[in-house]
Design a protein around this motif. Structure first.
Motif, PDB file in Angstrom:
ATOM      1  N   ASN A 159       0.814  -1.253   0.023  1.00 40.89           N
ATOM      2  CA  ASN A 159       0.342  -0.154   0.016  1.00 40.89           C
ATOM      3  C   ASN A 159       0.655   0.982  -0.257  1.00 40.89           C
ATOM      4  O   ASN A 159       0.792   2.067   0.822  1.00 40.89           O
ATOM      5  N   ARG A 191      -7.376  -1.953  -5.080  1.00 39.64           N
ATOM      6  CA  ARG A 191      -6.987  -2.823  -4.349  1.00 39.64           C
ATOM      7  C   ARG A 191      -7.266  -2.717  -2.771  1.00 39.64           C
ATOM      8  O   ARG A 191      -6.974  -3.580  -1.618  1.00 39.64           O
ATOM      9  N   LYS A 192      -8.399  -1.449  -2.457  1.00 43.76           N
ATOM     10  CA  LYS A 192      -8.517  -1.345  -0.511  1.00 43.76           C
ATOM     11  C   LYS A 192     -10.145  -0.864  -0.829  1.00 43.76           C
ATOM     12  O   LYS A 192     -10.050  -2.582   0.151  1.00 43.76           O
ATOM     13  N   ARG A 193     -10.660  -0.482  -1.495  1.00 45.80           N
ATOM     14  CA  ARG A 193     -12.025  -0.632  -1.103  1.00 45.80           C
ATOM     15  C   ARG A 193     -13.302  -0.395  -2.361  1.00 45.80           C
ATOM     16  O   ARG A 193     -12.715   0.484  -3.077  1.00 45.80           O
ATOM     17  N   ARG A 298      -4.534  -6.799   5.072  1.00 49.46           N
ATOM     18  CA  ARG A 298      -4.707  -5.990   3.605  1.00 49.46           C
ATOM     19  C   ARG A 298      -4.470  -6.766   3.064  1.00 49.46           C
ATOM     20  O   ARG A 298      -4.628  -7.325   1.196  1.00 49.46           O
ATOM     21  N   THR A 301      -7.536  -8.114   1.900  1.00 45.47           N
ATOM     22  CA  THR A 301      -8.920  -7.514   1.739  1.00 45.47           C
ATOM     23  C   THR A 301      -8.184  -7.485  -0.162  1.00 45.47           C
ATOM     24  O   THR A 301      -8.860  -7.191  -1.009  1.00 45.47           O
TER      25      THR A 301
END
Length: 391
Positions: A159, A191-193, A298, A301
């Motif tokens: 990240n 990649r996050k949300r 992470r 996710t």
């Protein structure tokens, strides 16, 4: 000969037994990720990939290898693969020797990739051997490119800007073998949300691109724009790939079936990812989360969210079901997630292991059956029986 078939049957039976053992015991139960790696599976991987003497694409790659220093080769194939062919041809390697060396590099990359991706490496490798390894032995360029993509995925877990740059470099290297892997650059943005606006944008994109791909005149515009160069050749081929061969029975059906499959696959991956994430002890702001748990959070996710990008492949099935490769190219990621899900269900909730064995193998069989039906021109299992050991 009868002797060859006996040897083949014995080796395949042993391979099946090892895969079953890997799933039942080693791949799921091994606490130590390195102790869980069964070297016999790696040996099978190389035997089937490196000693293969015929696949549906075998002859086309042999022709490329023969004329790899021609203008035609540079126009039709990616720079990295062509240069690799030129190098090995230059040092006197035959085409079969080139395939054996290429397969060795591929197996090494797959080995390190699985260890980077998965806490259950033996399970992940066993599933990969069952599918999509078989068609990947034929499509050696995409097999190598997708292995490099999967190897690069953990860079996004960091990240950070450096992680993103490393991932882009990895995708760039993969694109030197198969340009279609540029598609996986989308992973950076999801990649996050994923929010409702991204879902809406994806839906709108699917509709617009589907309408564009439905135009029969699109190919001619491509050639005008790119002036009959590398990109014109590639895009023109992708827009006509295999669709006419069996459009009378599978063009619309293929679009609907693949769309349904991709959506169901996305839902299942998200379900498994959410289950694993919810089993990690953390507060809403992740302030009190253990560092190892935060990295694990992470990673899961990221694996879960990358499946969202597969929805963008749906319009491609208007052209051909060959675009299943974009899903198959990332299965190492989802097998890693799948193995972790099953491990937690069995270890934490004491669920029945046999039920998960059954579900897993039925899913693989359905995937293989669908591929065979949707690509009738390919002798899928030539990968298995056309081998130097079985002659």
């Amino acid at each position: 000969s009868l002797r060859s078939w006996k040897i083949y049957a014995l080796i395949m039976a042993h391979a099946g037994f090892i895969a079953f053992v890997a799933f039942m015991f080693i791949g799921i139960n091994a606490a130590n990720r390195y102790m869980g790696f069964d070297p016999q599976l790696i040996i099978y991987l190389y035997i089937l990939a490196g000693l293969n003497i015929y696949t549906p694409d075998y002859k086309s790659y042999e022709i490329l290898y023969t004329y790899c220093d021609s203008a035609w080769a540079r126009k039709a194939y990616e720079f990295g693969f062509v240069q690799l062919c030129i190098f090995f041809k230059g040092i006197g390697a035959s085409y079969q020797e080139f395939r054996m060396i290429f397969a060795l590099i591929y197996v090494i990359i797959i080995n390190f990739t699985i260890l980077r991706l998965s806490n259950r490496p033996n399970f992940t490798l066993a599933m990969y051997l069952l599918w999509p390894f078989i068609p990947f032995v034929s499509g050696i360029r995409f097999a190598m490119a997708s292995a490099i993509v999967c190897f690069s995925i953990p860079f996004l877990i960091k990240n950070t800007k450096s992680g993103i740059i490393q991932y882009i470099i990895g995708i760039s290297i993969a694109a030197l073998f198969h340009i279609s892997t540029l598609f996986y650059l989308l992973f950076i943005f999801f990649r996050k949300r994923i929010n409702k606006y991204q879902y809406a944008a994806a839906f709108l994109f699917i509709i617009i691109i589907s309408c564009i791909l439905g135009s029969n005149s699109l190919g001619s515009y491509i050639f005008r724009i790119f002036d009959d160069g590398f990109w014109a050749h590639k895009l023109g081929k992708w827009l006509s790939m295999s669709s006419r061969e069996y459009e009378h029975r599978f063009n619309i059906l293929g679009l609907l079936a693949n769309s349904f499959f991709i959506v169901i696959f996305y839902i299942l991956i998200n379900f498994m990812g959410r289950y694993i994430i919810n089993s990690i002890p953390y507060d809403k702001e992740h302030i009190n989360m253990d560092k190892n748990d935060e990295t694990y959070f992470r990673r899961i996710t990221l694996y879960k969210n990358t499946s969202f990008c597969l929805l963008f492949t749906i319009p491609a099935y208007i052209v051909s079901t060959e675009y299943q490769r974009l899903l198959y190219g990332t299965l190492l990621i989802y097998y890693s997630l799948w193995g972790e899900f099953i491990y937690r269900k069995i270890k934490i909730e004491n669920d029945n292991r046999l039920s998960y064995c059954f579900i897993t193998f039925i899913t693989i069989i359905l995937m293989i059956s669908f591929y065979i039906y949707s690509t009738p021109s390919h002798d899928v299992f030539a990968t298995l029986y056309d081998n130097m050991l079985f002659r």
